[in-house]
Structure formats: structure tokens, C-alpha cells
Design a protein around this motif. Sequence first.
Motif, PDB file in Angstrom:
ATOM      1  N   ARG A  11       0.836  -1.193   0.000  1.00 47.55           N
ATOM      2  CA  ARG A  11       0.000   0.000   0.000  1.00 47.55           C
ATOM      3  C   ARG A  11       0.877   1.252   0.000  1.00 47.55           C
ATOM      4  O   ARG A  11       1.923   1.284   0.625  1.00 47.55           O
ATOM      5  CB  ARG A  11      -0.900   0.013   1.227  1.00 47.55           C
ATOM      6  N   SER A  12       0.387   2.272  -0.663  1.00 48.74           N
ATOM      7  CA  SER A  12       1.106   3.535  -0.662  1.00 48.74           C
ATOM      8  C   SER A  12       0.793   4.283   0.633  1.00 48.74           C
ATOM      9  O   SER A  12      -0.119   3.934   1.375  1.00 48.74           O
ATOM     10  CB  SER A  12       0.707   4.381  -1.870  1.00 48.74           C
ATOM     11  N   VAL A  13       1.561   5.328   0.886  1.00 48.98           N
ATOM     12  CA  VAL A  13       1.367   6.121   2.096  1.00 48.98           C
ATOM     13  C   VAL A  13      -0.023   6.746   2.089  1.00 48.98           C
ATOM     14  O   VAL A  13      -0.696   6.805   3.120  1.00 48.98           O
ATOM     15  CB  VAL A  13       2.457   7.202   2.206  1.00 48.98           C
ATOM     16  N   GLY A  14      -0.495   7.176   0.928  1.00 46.49           N
ATOM     17  CA  GLY A  14      -1.824   7.778   0.823  1.00 46.49           C
ATOM     18  C   GLY A  14      -2.925   6.798   1.187  1.00 46.49           C
ATOM     19  O   GLY A  14      -3.894   7.164   1.860  1.00 46.49           O
ATOM     20  N   GLU A  15      -2.794   5.552   0.748  1.00 51.52           N
ATOM     21  CA  GLU A  15      -3.794   4.534   1.083  1.00 51.52           C
ATOM     22  C   GLU A  15      -3.804   4.249   2.575  1.00 51.52           C
ATOM     23  O   GLU A  15      -4.857   4.111   3.188  1.00 51.52           O
ATOM     24  CB  GLU A  15      -3.513   3.241   0.314  1.00 51.52           C
ATOM     25  N   ILE A  16      -2.620   4.176   3.173  1.00 48.62           N
ATOM     26  CA  ILE A  16      -2.521   3.911   4.605  1.00 48.62           C
ATOM     27  C   ILE A  16      -3.147   5.058   5.390  1.00 48.62           C
ATOM     28  O   ILE A  16      -3.900   4.841   6.340  1.00 48.62           O
ATOM     29  CB  ILE A  16      -1.048   3.692   5.018  1.00 48.62           C
ATOM     30  N   GLN A  17      -2.871   6.301   4.971  1.00 52.18           N
ATOM     31  CA  GLN A  17      -3.444   7.461   5.652  1.00 52.18           C
ATOM     32  C   GLN A  17      -4.955   7.482   5.508  1.00 52.18           C
ATOM     33  O   GLN A  17      -5.682   7.786   6.452  1.00 52.18           O
ATOM     34  CB  GLN A  17      -2.843   8.753   5.091  1.00 52.18           C
ATOM     35  N   LEU A  18      -5.451   7.122   4.311  1.00 51.27           N
ATOM     36  CA  LEU A  18      -6.892   7.081   4.082  1.00 51.27           C
ATOM     37  C   LEU A  18      -7.559   6.049   4.988  1.00 51.27           C
ATOM     38  O   LEU A  18      -8.596   6.321   5.592  1.00 51.27           O
ATOM     39  CB  LEU A  18      -7.186   6.770   2.616  1.00 51.27           C
ATOM     40  N   LEU A  19      -6.966   4.865   5.103  1.00 52.69           N
ATOM     41  CA  LEU A  19      -7.517   3.831   5.970  1.00 52.69           C
ATOM     42  C   LEU A  19      -7.487   4.270   7.438  1.00 52.69           C
ATOM     43  O   LEU A  19      -8.431   4.020   8.188  1.00 52.69           O
ATOM     44  CB  LEU A  19      -6.750   2.519   5.786  1.00 52.69           C
ATOM     45  N   HIS A  20      -6.410   4.941   7.837  1.00 53.95           N
ATOM     46  CA  HIS A  20      -6.318   5.427   9.209  1.00 53.95           C
ATOM     47  C   HIS A  20      -7.395   6.472   9.475  1.00 53.95           C
ATOM     48  O   HIS A  20      -8.065   6.435  10.523  1.00 53.95           O
ATOM     49  CB  HIS A  20      -4.931   6.031   9.451  1.00 53.95           C
ATOM     50  N   ASP A  21      -7.569   7.407   8.547  1.00 57.24           N
ATOM     51  CA  ASP A  21      -8.591   8.439   8.708  1.00 57.24           C
ATOM     52  C   ASP A  21      -9.993   7.833   8.750  1.00 57.24           C
ATOM     53  O   ASP A  21     -10.850   8.279   9.528  1.00 57.24           O
ATOM     54  CB  ASP A  21      -8.502   9.466   7.583  1.00 57.24           C
ATOM     55  N   MET A  22     -10.231   6.825   7.934  1.00 55.53           N
ATOM     56  CA  MET A  22     -11.538   6.182   7.916  1.00 55.53           C
ATOM     57  C   MET A  22     -11.820   5.500   9.245  1.00 55.53           C
ATOM     58  O   MET A  22     -12.912   5.613   9.786  1.00 55.53           O
ATOM     59  CB  MET A  22     -11.600   5.166   6.771  1.00 55.53           C
ATOM     60  N   ARG A  23     -10.823   4.797   9.795  1.00 50.66           N
ATOM     61  CA  ARG A  23     -11.001   4.129  11.089  1.00 50.66           C
ATOM     62  C   ARG A  23     -11.248   5.154  12.192  1.00 50.66           C
ATOM     63  O   ARG A  23     -12.074   4.950  13.070  1.00 50.66           O
ATOM     64  CB  ARG A  23      -9.758   3.270  11.412  1.00 50.66           C
ATOM     65  N   GLN A  24     -10.515   6.267  12.150  1.00 57.53           N
ATOM     66  CA  GLN A  24     -10.695   7.317  13.140  1.00 57.53           C
ATOM     67  C   GLN A  24     -12.096   7.918  13.038  1.00 57.53           C
ATOM     68  O   GLN A  24     -12.749   8.178  14.053  1.00 57.53           O
ATOM     69  CB  GLN A  24      -9.637   8.395  12.936  1.00 57.53           C
ATOM     70  N   HIS A  25     -12.582   8.107  11.822  1.00 58.86           N
ATOM     71  CA  HIS A  25     -13.932   8.626  11.600  1.00 58.86           C
ATOM     72  C   HIS A  25     -14.986   7.663  12.153  1.00 58.86           C
ATOM     73  O   HIS A  25     -15.943   8.077  12.809  1.00 58.86           O
ATOM     74  CB  HIS A  25     -14.149   8.871  10.109  1.00 58.86           C
ATOM     75  N   LEU A  26     -14.805   6.374  11.897  1.00 58.10           N
ATOM     76  CA  LEU A  26     -15.744   5.376  12.403  1.00 58.10           C
ATOM     77  C   LEU A  26     -15.747   5.340  13.928  1.00 58.10           C
ATOM     78  O   LEU A  26     -16.807   5.229  14.555  1.00 58.10           O
ATOM     79  CB  LEU A  26     -15.417   3.995  11.831  1.00 58.10           C
ATOM     80  N   ASN A  27     -14.572   5.447  14.541  1.00 61.13           N
ATOM     81  CA  ASN A  27     -14.493   5.466  16.005  1.00 61.13           C
ATOM     82  C   ASN A  27     -15.192   6.696  16.567  1.00 61.13           C
ATOM     83  O   ASN A  27     -15.890   6.613  17.580  1.00 61.13           O
ATOM     84  CB  ASN A  27     -13.036   5.438  16.468  1.00 61.13           C
ATOM     85  N   THR A  28     -15.002   7.839  15.918  1.00 63.93           N
ATOM     86  CA  THR A  28     -15.643   9.076  16.374  1.00 63.93           C
ATOM     87  C   THR A  28     -17.158   8.953  16.295  1.00 63.93           C
ATOM     88  O   THR A  28     -17.875   9.335  17.228  1.00 63.93           O
ATOM     89  CB  THR A  28     -15.164  10.269  15.529  1.00 63.93           C
ATOM     90  N   ASN A  29     -17.653   8.421  15.194  1.00 60.37           N
ATOM     91  CA  ASN A  29     -19.100   8.237  15.049  1.00 60.37           C
ATOM     92  C   ASN A  29     -19.641   7.256  16.080  1.00 60.37           C
ATOM     93  O   ASN A  29     -20.726   7.459  16.622  1.00 60.37           O
ATOM     94  CB  ASN A  29     -19.451   7.760  13.643  1.00 60.37           C
ATOM     95  N   GLU A  30     -18.896   6.204  16.347  1.00 62.70           N
ATOM     96  CA  GLU A  30     -19.318   5.220  17.333  1.00 62.70           C
ATOM     97  C   GLU A  30     -19.408   5.841  18.724  1.00 62.70           C
ATOM     98  O   GLU A  30     -20.374   5.629  19.455  1.00 62.70           O
ATOM     99  CB  GLU A  30     -18.326   4.054  17.332  1.00 62.70           C
ATOM    100  N   ARG A  31     -18.412   6.648  19.084  1.00 64.46           N
ATOM    101  CA  ARG A  31     -18.440   7.331  20.378  1.00 64.46           C
ATOM    102  C   ARG A  31     -19.589   8.332  20.454  1.00 64.46           C
ATOM    103  O   ARG A  31     -20.258   8.451  21.486  1.00 64.46           O
ATOM    104  CB  ARG A  31     -17.110   8.054  20.618  1.00 64.46           C
ATOM    105  N   ARG A  32     -19.838   9.048  19.351  1.00 67.04           N
ATOM    106  CA  ARG A  32     -20.915  10.031  19.327  1.00 67.04           C
ATOM    107  C   ARG A  32     -22.275   9.349  19.505  1.00 67.04           C
ATOM    108  O   ARG A  32     -23.127   9.825  20.260  1.00 67.04           O
ATOM    109  CB  ARG A  32     -20.885  10.804  18.011  1.00 67.04           C
ATOM    110  N   GLU A  33     -22.487   8.229  18.824  1.00 66.49           N
ATOM    111  CA  GLU A  33     -23.746   7.492  18.968  1.00 66.49           C
ATOM    112  C   GLU A  33     -23.911   6.961  20.386  1.00 66.49           C
ATOM    113  O   GLU A  33     -25.006   6.989  20.945  1.00 66.49           O
ATOM    114  CB  GLU A  33     -23.810   6.350  17.952  1.00 66.49           C
TER     115      GLU A  33
END
Length: 74
Positions: free
Chosen positions: A31-53
Motif C-alpha cells: 500500500r502507498s502512504v496515501g492509502e494507509i493514511q486514508l484507511l487510518h482516517d476512515m477508522r478514526q472517523h468510524l471510532n468518532t461516530n461510534e463514540r458520538r452514537e
Amino acid sequence: MLSTKDMVKVMIVMFAICFFAKSDGQPIKSRSVGEIQLLHDMRQHLNTNERREWLQKLLQEVHFGASVVPNDDV
């Protein structure tokens, strides 16, 4: 159903694909650095939404004392 000749052809093609790929169980492309960063950001977004719910659910269960009007007749 496939005949024996057709099955042999399929097996030869599959063998050739596996032989020429030479992946040896390793990922073909890292994976390229951009793909890794995208996956990290997506996981962080999902965690934030989970905490908010979770917090919204918790706040819905809370009964606020300010909504009860005190009785001053005493």
C-alpha cells in the motif's frame, strides 16, 4: 458439467497463473502512504461516530432535574 479435457485446461491455466504470479503468499503490491493514511482516517472517523452514537444514547437515558418544576407550596 465439464468434461475431463476442459477440466485439464482449466487446471493448466490456473497453474500458469499461480506460477507466473510468484507471490509466494506475499502481497503483490504494498500500500502507498496515501492509502494507509486514508484507511487510518476512515477508522478514526468510524471510532468518532461510534463514540458520538454511544454518547447520544447515554444522554437520552439521563433524566434532567431541571425539567421538574419544584413545588413552592410547602
